[in-house]
Write an enzyme that holds these catalytic residues in place. Sequence first.
Site, PDB file in Angstrom:
ATOM      1  N   CYS A  51     -10.012  -0.605   4.098  1.00 33.70           N
ATOM      2  CA  CYS A  51      -9.404  -0.793   5.363  1.00 33.70           C
ATOM      3  C   CYS A  51      -8.438   0.227   6.115  1.00 33.70           C
ATOM      4  O   CYS A  51      -8.010   1.019   5.269  1.00 33.70           O
ATOM      5  CB  CYS A  51      -8.342  -1.989   5.012  1.00 33.70           C
ATOM      6  SG  CYS A  51      -9.050  -3.560   4.575  1.00 33.70           S
ATOM      7  N   GLU A  56      -3.725   2.424   7.185  1.00 32.14           N
ATOM      8  CA  GLU A  56      -3.462   2.539   5.637  1.00 32.14           C
ATOM      9  C   GLU A  56      -4.176   3.597   5.161  1.00 32.14           C
ATOM     10  O   GLU A  56      -3.509   3.793   4.215  1.00 32.14           O
ATOM     11  CB  GLU A  56      -4.277   1.067   5.234  1.00 32.14           C
ATOM     12  CG  GLU A  56      -4.069   0.793   3.812  1.00 32.14           C
ATOM     13  CD  GLU A  56      -5.053  -0.432   3.336  1.00 32.14           C
ATOM     14  OE1 GLU A  56      -4.687  -1.412   3.938  1.00 32.14           O
ATOM     15  OE2 GLU A  56      -5.762  -0.293   2.238  1.00 32.14           O
ATOM     16  N   ARG A  59       0.832  -1.302   0.005  1.00 36.74           N
ATOM     17  CA  ARG A  59       0.014  -0.080  -0.076  1.00 36.74           C
ATOM     18  C   ARG A  59       0.712   1.284  -0.075  1.00 36.74           C
ATOM     19  O   ARG A  59       0.488   2.237   0.674  1.00 36.74           O
ATOM     20  CB  ARG A  59      -0.859  -0.163   1.372  1.00 36.74           C
ATOM     21  CG  ARG A  59      -1.969  -1.206   1.155  1.00 36.74           C
ATOM     22  CD  ARG A  59      -2.920  -1.114   0.097  1.00 36.74           C
ATOM     23  NE  ARG A  59      -3.584  -2.507   0.150  1.00 36.74           N
ATOM     24  CZ  ARG A  59      -3.049  -3.590  -0.636  1.00 36.74           C
ATOM     25  NH1 ARG A  59      -2.202  -3.449  -1.411  1.00 36.74           N
ATOM     26  NH2 ARG A  59      -3.844  -4.645  -0.521  1.00 36.74           N
TER      27      ARG A  59
END
Length: 321
Positions: free
Chosen positions: A243, A313, A194
């Site tokens: 998320c 995240e 990510r």
Amino acid sequence: MSSKKVKEIFDKKIFRGEIKFDQSMSAYTSLKIGGPVEAMVFPDDVVSLKNVLIEAKKESIPIFVLGAGTNLLVRDSGIDGIAVCLKAFKRIEVIQNINGIAGRFFSKEVLGTSAGFFVEAGVPLGSLINFAKKNGYSGIEALAGIPGTFGGAVYMNAGSFGVEIKDVIISIALMNMDGRIEILEKDRFKFSYRSLNISGDNIIISANIILKKDIPENVSARITEFLKRKKSSQPIDGYSAGCVFKNPEGDFAGRLIEASGCKGMRAGDAEVSSAHANYFVNKGKATGRDFIELMETVKRRVNEQSGVTLEPEIKIIGKDG
Ligand SMILES: Cc1cc2nc3c(=O)[nH]c(=O)nc-3n(C[C@H](O)[C@H](O)[C@H](O)COP(=O)(O)OP(=O)(O)OC[C@H]3O[C@@H](n4cnc5c(N)ncnc54)[C@H](O)[C@@H]3O)c2cc1C
């Protein structure tokens, strides 16, 4: 209120595109949370983008670039300066000869079975996936159902079911705050979970990707299957940004959050989803403060319970206050 300095940039008529002053960032994020921004602008073309960056730099006005705001938590006091959204940058074009792009060469076998595409940052990821489905190109089926733009996906190295956008990237075109464009080969970047290692001084304007030729029906069947799997685990009970925490090595943030008894926990109108514990949802009127408070409580509980320190995240931006 937008400052005189910000307004003056657009009085100079150096910009083609939409300009909206004094906007609430909550209107531009999937979480529907966020304070004000002085101006939200949507350049029509690369020259307008370049001009706004140059003028903003001269006046020391901060620039923030966003895609569809599906991975963003904006604090309640908002952000200074100008937010730039590249939604008008939406071309997808076939590259006739992918050999040599940014100095990269492919074998005969790869050239025979694959095709290259130039994709602009503002293309919705879903449109790119539909394009691949319609024309029979494989490689990004597993990303179906991830909202947001292609530029946001590249910046976040978005991924799902073991596939990441980095897997198909050949090169990326960046514009810096002086309006200078550089096209760099994939190997010049460091993609990780990510994340892509570009500084905030760079804007992704496009990237070239490579996909494998396939039968459209096969591509379509895989997309349908991935979408089914994704939808079954996603909450539909409020606004979210996907998320909240990254999965720690060898484990799942959602599992750890659930095991710490945090499912359903609330701070104001922010709630740990009962469908998927790593999704926090805005049930209607959550503030940035509520959301951050919930993140801190969950992080502390998980750490006490399992010793794991969760890393966010989602990108948290804006002023405290
Ligand atoms: C329901 C739901 C499901 C999701 N599922 C997934 C999933 O399965 N996998 C996954 O990886 N993510 C998932 N996400 C998170 C999110 O959709 C992705 O991270 C997406 O790629 C973000 O794209 P965006 O255009 O919305 O970026 P934004 O949220 O607008 O921005 C995210 C970051 O990228 C930067 N950025 C955006 N565009 C550019 C650009 N052109 N140049 C430089 N920087 C830029 C922004 O400054 C910001 O720091 C999900 C989100 C939701 C709401």
